[in-house]
Design a protein around this motif. Structure first.
Motif, PDB file in Angstrom:
ATOM      1  N   ASP A 114       0.818  -1.215   0.000  1.00  0.00           N
ATOM      2  CA  ASP A 114       0.000   0.000   0.000  1.00  0.00           C
ATOM      3  C   ASP A 114       0.852   1.266   0.000  1.00  0.00           C
ATOM      4  O   ASP A 114       0.560   2.237   0.699  1.00  0.00           O
ATOM      5  CB  ASP A 114      -0.957   0.004   1.201  1.00  0.00           C
ATOM      6  N   ARG A 115       1.915   1.277  -0.804  1.00  0.00           N
ATOM      7  CA  ARG A 115       2.728   2.467  -0.996  1.00  0.00           C
ATOM      8  C   ARG A 115       2.700   2.810  -2.485  1.00  0.00           C
ATOM      9  O   ARG A 115       3.634   2.527  -3.236  1.00  0.00           O
ATOM     10  CB  ARG A 115       4.149   2.234  -0.492  1.00  0.00           C
ATOM     11  N   ARG A 116       1.595   3.391  -2.882  1.00  0.00           N
ATOM     12  CA  ARG A 116       1.305   3.583  -4.295  1.00  0.00           C
ATOM     13  C   ARG A 116       2.340   4.470  -4.978  1.00  0.00           C
ATOM     14  O   ARG A 116       2.819   4.149  -6.074  1.00  0.00           O
ATOM     15  CB  ARG A 116      -0.086   4.185  -4.460  1.00  0.00           C
ATOM     16  N   LYS A 117       2.706   5.572  -4.366  1.00  0.00           N
ATOM     17  CA  LYS A 117       3.628   6.510  -5.006  1.00  0.00           C
ATOM     18  C   LYS A 117       4.978   5.845  -5.289  1.00  0.00           C
ATOM     19  O   LYS A 117       5.525   5.977  -6.387  1.00  0.00           O
ATOM     20  CB  LYS A 117       3.822   7.741  -4.117  1.00  0.00           C
ATOM     21  N   SER A 118       5.520   5.122  -4.307  1.00  0.00           N
ATOM     22  CA  SER A 118       6.794   4.439  -4.520  1.00  0.00           C
ATOM     23  C   SER A 118       6.667   3.360  -5.582  1.00  0.00           C
ATOM     24  O   SER A 118       7.582   3.156  -6.403  1.00  0.00           O
ATOM     25  CB  SER A 118       7.285   3.823  -3.205  1.00  0.00           C
ATOM     26  N   ALA A 119       5.529   2.652  -5.585  1.00  0.00           N
ATOM     27  CA  ALA A 119       5.316   1.619  -6.607  1.00  0.00           C
ATOM     28  C   ALA A 119       5.306   2.233  -7.998  1.00  0.00           C
ATOM     29  O   ALA A 119       5.943   1.713  -8.927  1.00  0.00           O
ATOM     30  CB  ALA A 119       4.004   0.884  -6.334  1.00  0.00           C
ATOM     31  N   VAL A 120       4.609   3.343  -8.154  1.00  0.00           N
ATOM     32  CA  VAL A 120       4.545   4.008  -9.461  1.00  0.00           C
ATOM     33  C   VAL A 120       5.933   4.453  -9.896  1.00  0.00           C
ATOM     34  O   VAL A 120       6.320   4.296 -11.065  1.00  0.00           O
ATOM     35  CB  VAL A 120       3.581   5.206  -9.396  1.00  0.00           C
ATOM     36  N   TRP A 134       6.562  -4.884 -20.709  1.00  0.00           N
ATOM     37  CA  TRP A 134       5.113  -4.659 -20.792  1.00  0.00           C
ATOM     38  C   TRP A 134       4.444  -4.813 -19.428  1.00  0.00           C
ATOM     39  O   TRP A 134       3.480  -4.099 -19.118  1.00  0.00           O
ATOM     40  CB  TRP A 134       4.510  -5.628 -21.801  1.00  0.00           C
ATOM     41  N   ALA A 135       4.930  -5.731 -18.600  1.00  0.00           N
ATOM     42  CA  ALA A 135       4.302  -5.968 -17.303  1.00  0.00           C
ATOM     43  C   ALA A 135       4.317  -4.705 -16.444  1.00  0.00           C
ATOM     44  O   ALA A 135       3.368  -4.458 -15.688  1.00  0.00           O
ATOM     45  CB  ALA A 135       5.010  -7.117 -16.578  1.00  0.00           C
ATOM     46  N   ALA A 136       5.381  -3.900 -16.547  1.00  0.00           N
ATOM     47  CA  ALA A 136       5.444  -2.660 -15.773  1.00  0.00           C
ATOM     48  C   ALA A 136       4.380  -1.681 -16.251  1.00  0.00           C
ATOM     49  O   ALA A 136       3.744  -0.992 -15.439  1.00  0.00           O
ATOM     50  CB  ALA A 136       6.836  -2.038 -15.892  1.00  0.00           C
ATOM     51  N   GLU A 139       1.012  -2.723 -14.861  1.00  0.00           N
ATOM     52  CA  GLU A 139       0.836  -2.340 -13.460  1.00  0.00           C
ATOM     53  C   GLU A 139       0.512  -0.851 -13.331  1.00  0.00           C
ATOM     54  O   GLU A 139      -0.311  -0.453 -12.502  1.00  0.00           O
ATOM     55  CB  GLU A 139       2.098  -2.677 -12.660  1.00  0.00           C
ATOM     56  N   LEU A 140       1.156  -0.024 -14.141  1.00  0.00           N
ATOM     57  CA  LEU A 140       0.861   1.402 -14.110  1.00  0.00           C
ATOM     58  C   LEU A 140      -0.583   1.673 -14.534  1.00  0.00           C
ATOM     59  O   LEU A 140      -1.250   2.545 -13.968  1.00  0.00           O
ATOM     60  CB  LEU A 140       1.826   2.162 -15.024  1.00  0.00           C
ATOM     61  N   LEU A 143      -2.852   0.786 -11.667  1.00  0.00           N
ATOM     62  CA  LEU A 143      -2.786   1.797 -10.613  1.00  0.00           C
ATOM     63  C   LEU A 143      -3.338   3.147 -11.057  1.00  0.00           C
ATOM     64  O   LEU A 143      -3.406   4.081 -10.257  1.00  0.00           O
ATOM     65  CB  LEU A 143      -1.334   1.973 -10.158  1.00  0.00           C
ATOM     66  N   GLY A 144      -3.703   3.267 -12.327  1.00  0.00           N
ATOM     67  CA  GLY A 144      -4.251   4.518 -12.830  1.00  0.00           C
ATOM     68  C   GLY A 144      -3.209   5.600 -13.004  1.00  0.00           C
ATOM     69  O   GLY A 144      -3.548   6.787 -12.997  1.00  0.00           O
ATOM     70  N   ALA A 145      -1.948   5.217 -13.185  1.00  0.00           N
ATOM     71  CA  ALA A 145      -0.861   6.193 -13.290  1.00  0.00           C
ATOM     72  C   ALA A 145      -0.124   6.097 -14.616  1.00  0.00           C
ATOM     73  O   ALA A 145       0.955   6.680 -14.760  1.00  0.00           O
ATOM     74  CB  ALA A 145       0.127   5.994 -12.145  1.00  0.00           C
ATOM     75  N   ALA A 146      -0.662   5.402 -15.574  1.00  0.00           N
ATOM     76  CA  ALA A 146       0.034   5.202 -16.846  1.00  0.00           C
ATOM     77  C   ALA A 146      -0.097   6.432 -17.728  1.00  0.00           C
ATOM     78  O   ALA A 146      -1.159   7.057 -17.802  1.00  0.00           O
ATOM     79  CB  ALA A 146      -0.517   3.975 -17.566  1.00  0.00           C
ATOM     80  N   GLU A 147       1.019   6.774 -18.378  1.00  0.00           N
ATOM     81  CA  GLU A 147       0.983   7.825 -19.382  1.00  0.00           C
ATOM     82  C   GLU A 147       0.399   7.261 -20.675  1.00  0.00           C
ATOM     83  O   GLU A 147       0.233   6.058 -20.830  1.00  0.00           O
ATOM     84  CB  GLU A 147       2.399   8.352 -19.628  1.00  0.00           C
TER      85      GLU A 147
END
Length: 773
Positions: A114-120, A134-136, A139-140, A143-147
């Motif tokens: 549950d450390r979303r920022k570090s994971a991103v 591709w797996a990375a 995951e992005l 997490l809703g953080a993909a460009e």
């Protein structure tokens, strides 16, 4: 013996003979204990799904590769704290082991803690180091953080891939032996204590200057030839195969220099060296090599492998040490695996250095950086030409005639080198366009797939479907793409189209479990009992240890109203994969069906700990609080679900219902209008809007909505019951009685039947008096 055992273990791993690999590797570690051999044993256990064995073997090790393998075993055992400690650098300037793969694994650890920022941050770092990871990117997206995919798989990514091909030792997706491990390997395998500092320096320089064709070849035949890959899915663990025993017992290895084409007849030793040189001169010009340079490169090759100096008998004796056939095969094997940079079309240098066309930006950048400079020596020939006399000692030659013939060949050396360089450049540029187009085509494919997946994770399902339609016919009709299409239709509540897409996915990949949990839910909503039962049985027979199999079985029992058995099946799915968020959500649904709201809340919260963007769980919590008449809590959870999935008509509808219960009627009506626009086929928001209008005593508007609703849901008894209630308010008892009768004819639920009969009995009693009673 050590070399033989390592080769046998590697061969067993390549052929999936895991028990044999473990047995032999245990023998290896018993007789030759070292951290490198322990790595190989740990890899054997990881391939055999025995992470706990790898954990105990690697605990306390210090090599970067060992720490990475230890972290993998910890993640599989759910020991995330120890995995993080193993991967995080202990020194200020140290890097995460294994580059992109290490950052990806660390990102997973941060996500699950549950450390979303570090994971991103770590997922983005992994993707920047390896654009093909591709797996990375997946995951992005989750997490809703993909460009946008156009920015990730861009020309910059193409340049990064191109640089990795030119320098395969830096940030490649394959796991490499790190620089700090190279030193240990050198000391053990090459026996640096028995070598001169000049030889050691020369070999170390070449190790860190590996080309794609000879990567890890330095370590072949020694303890360091262990696999440097910790991923359980990567069975081919080595850059090149280990040398044959013949190479270690008298047959010299082929040269590692790029521009050398070994003469296999020399290795076979069928005739004198002078006749061989004459034969070579009569052959094609690209095979012309002076004997002195050939001898020098053979000497360097033997030093590169840590073997004794090549004796003069290789050039003067006609009697082979082994049969000509076996020697030729050994030389051919090594020349194919180690040689790079020849003029042939199928060699490694043209595969890796011929990456871009002359018109490409990337080839321009490569030329500007001096990658291709005519007249310069190749990387493997840059051993320091100033030391030519040290590497090539005439006193070691047994045949003086050979020396004289060699001297005559030196006169043409400059012209031959220039011609060969020109031919090589032509081959590089000709082949470069194919590699360049391959990189661009691959990135274009990833852009399309990535953008479609990103939009799907943002629940912009129609946009995602439009992107997937741009794929080629071959790519579209694959199991993964069709499953994503089915999921998109499922989120759009178009279950018939979703069923068709998942059916095609099953036909394309009957062995794949991708999206089968969603497919079983689609069949549940369509009430396809037979198809759902068949799917569940088929999945269970294929893989009883897949959580999707038990989700399908649970949906099958849930459709039959056997909620207790369904709950047991969903709990089995959770037991098999505790990180499977959807299984936790399905458990929550069954708890709610059994009116066990407390455990239902726990299940939904467990799903949200795994994936905070799993909107189904937010919706489920909202429904529990709505039934408990905790409307403020219900509004909060419905809003969270709406923020994640702003396109869901169902979520909008229940959010509007919660707002209406909190006396926010205008906001509730606006939300209902949005829900109707989002999905005109969904009758629920229209019915709820009519209910709100009735509560506001706007009967005319409510009746208009209900009249329109009859066109979409002509068999819905509650619509006619509400229309009867409106006519009763207008004192039009005949029409009220008619609509109450129509509602009863449509066979509503037992609760609705009782409510409608009560309304008929008190048809002539005003509502005010009914409320007082």
């Amino acid at each position: 013996m050590e070399t033989l055992l390592i080769d046998c273990v590697q061969s067993s791993l390549r052929h999936f003979m895991l028990r044999n690999a473990i047995f032999l590797c245990e023998r290896l570690c018993a007789d030759f204990p070292s951290e490198l051999n322990s790595q190989l044993l740990a890899i054997c256990y990881l391939h055999n799904n025995q992470a706990y064995c790898a954990y105990h073997i690697l605990k306390g090790t210090q090599m970067a590769q060992s720490r990475y393998l230890f972290a993998i075993s910890c993640v599989q055992m759910d020991l995330l704290t120890e995995a993080e400690a193993a991967l995080c650098p202990t020194e200020p300037n140290a890097e995460v082991p294994n580059g992109a793969a290490g950052h990806y694994l660390l990102g997973l650890i941060y996500r699950y803690t549950d450390r979303r920022k570090s994971a991103v941050d770590h997922f983005k770092r992994a993707l920047s180091m390896d654009p093909l990871l591709w797996a990375a990117y997946e995951e992005l997206c989750v997490l809703g953080a993909a460009e946008e995919a156009n920015g990730v798989f861009s020309e910059a990514a193409a340049l990064c891939i191109w640089q990795q091909l030119l320098n395969p030792g830096s940030n490649t997706p394959n796991l490499q032996i790190t620089n700090e491990d190279h030193v240990v390997v050198l000391n053990k395998t090459l026996g640096s204590e028995e070598m001169s500092p000049r030889q050691l320096k020369s070999m170390q320089g070449n190790i860190f200057r590996d080309t794609p064709g000879n990567h890890v070849a330095v370590f072949s035949g020694g303890p360091s030839s262990q696999p440097s890959s910790g991923g359980s899915s990567n069975i081919s663990l080595y850059g090149t195969p280990s040398p044959m025993p013949a190479q270690l017992y008298g047959v010299a290895p082929p040269p590692l220099c790029r521009n050398v084409q070994p003469n296999l007849n020399i290795l076979g030793g069928e005739s004198s060296p002078k006749s061989k040189i004459n034969t070579t001169l009569q052959g094609s010009r690209r095979k012309l090599l002076d004997e002195g340079k050939l001898r020098k490169k053979f000497c360097l090759s033997s030093a590169y492998f840590g073997l004794s100096q090549v004796s003069g008998r290789l050039f003067s004796d006609s009697e082979p040490r082994r049969s000509t056939r076996l020697a030729g095969e050994a030389a051919n094997t090594n020349s194919n695996s180690l040689q790079v940079g020849t003029n042939g079309s199928g060699h490694s240098s043209t595969r890796y250095f011929g990456g871009l066309s002359s018109s490409s930006k990337l080839i321009s950048a490569a030329i500007r950086s001096g990658t291709f400079c005519k007249g310069q020596p190749s990387a493997s020939e840059s051993f320091d030409e100033g030391r030519r006399s040290e590497s090539f000692d005439d006193s070691r030659l047994d045949n003086t005639a050979t020396t004289s013939s060699s001297a005559s060949l030196f006169a043409d050396d400059g012209s031959l080198e220039r011609e060969r360089t020109g031919q090589q450049m032509g081959g590089v540029l000709a082949h470069g366009s194919r590699v360049s187009s391959g990189i661009l085509e691959l990135l274009d494919l990833l852009r399309t797939l990535g953008e479609g997946y990103r939009l799907s994770c943002m629940y912009r399902c129609q946009d995602a479907l439009d992107i997937y339609m741009k794929l080629s016919h071959k790519q579209y009709n694959t199991g993964w793409v069709l499953s994503q299409v089915g999921k998109a239709y499922f989120e759009m509540v178009d279950y018939l189209e979703a069923d068709q897409a998942f059916t095609l996915a099953r036909q394309a990949s009957p062995y794949s479990f991708e999206g089968m949990d969603i497919y079983s839910t689609v069949l549940f909503h369509l009430k396809e009992e037979m198809k759902l039962s068949y799917l569940a049985q088929e999945l269970i027979s294929t893989d009883r240890l897949a959580p999707q199999s038990w989700c399908a079985m649970g949906n099958c029992y849930s459709l039959q109203k056997d909620h207790e058995t369904a709950l047991k099946n969903f709990q089995r799915a959770v037991q098999l994969n505790s990180k499977f968020a959807y299984a936790h959500t399905l458990c929550g649904h069954e708890h709610v069906a059994l009116e066990d709201f407390e455990n239902g809340i726990k299940s939904y919260q467990s799903a949200l700990r795994i994936n905070p963007r799993h909107y189904n769980s937010w919706y489920g919590l909202g429904m529990i609080y709505l039934r408990q008449e905790k409307f403020e809590f219900a509004e909060h959870h419905f809003r969270r679900a709406f923020q994640i999935n702003p396109c869901s008509s169902v979520i909008m509808c229940y959010l509007g219902t919660a707002l209406h219960a909190l006396k926010k009627s205008e906001e509730a009506l606006n939300m209902m209008d949005k829900a109707i626009i989002a999905d005109k086929k969904n009758p629920l928001p229209m019915y709820q809007k009519a209910n709100i209008l009735v509560s506001l005593e706007k009967f005319d508007e409510a009746l208009k909505v209900l009249e329109a609703l009859k066109e979409y849901a002509p068999q819905e008894s509650s619509v006619y019951a509400l229309m009867g209630k409106i006519y009763k308010q207008w004192n039009i008892y005949e029409k009220a009685m008619l609509h109450f009768g129509l509602a009863l004819d449509l066979k509503p639920s037992a609760t609705d039947v009782a409510t409608i009969k009560l309304a008929i009995e008190k048809l002539h009693v005003p509502d005010e008096m009914v409320d007082n009673l």
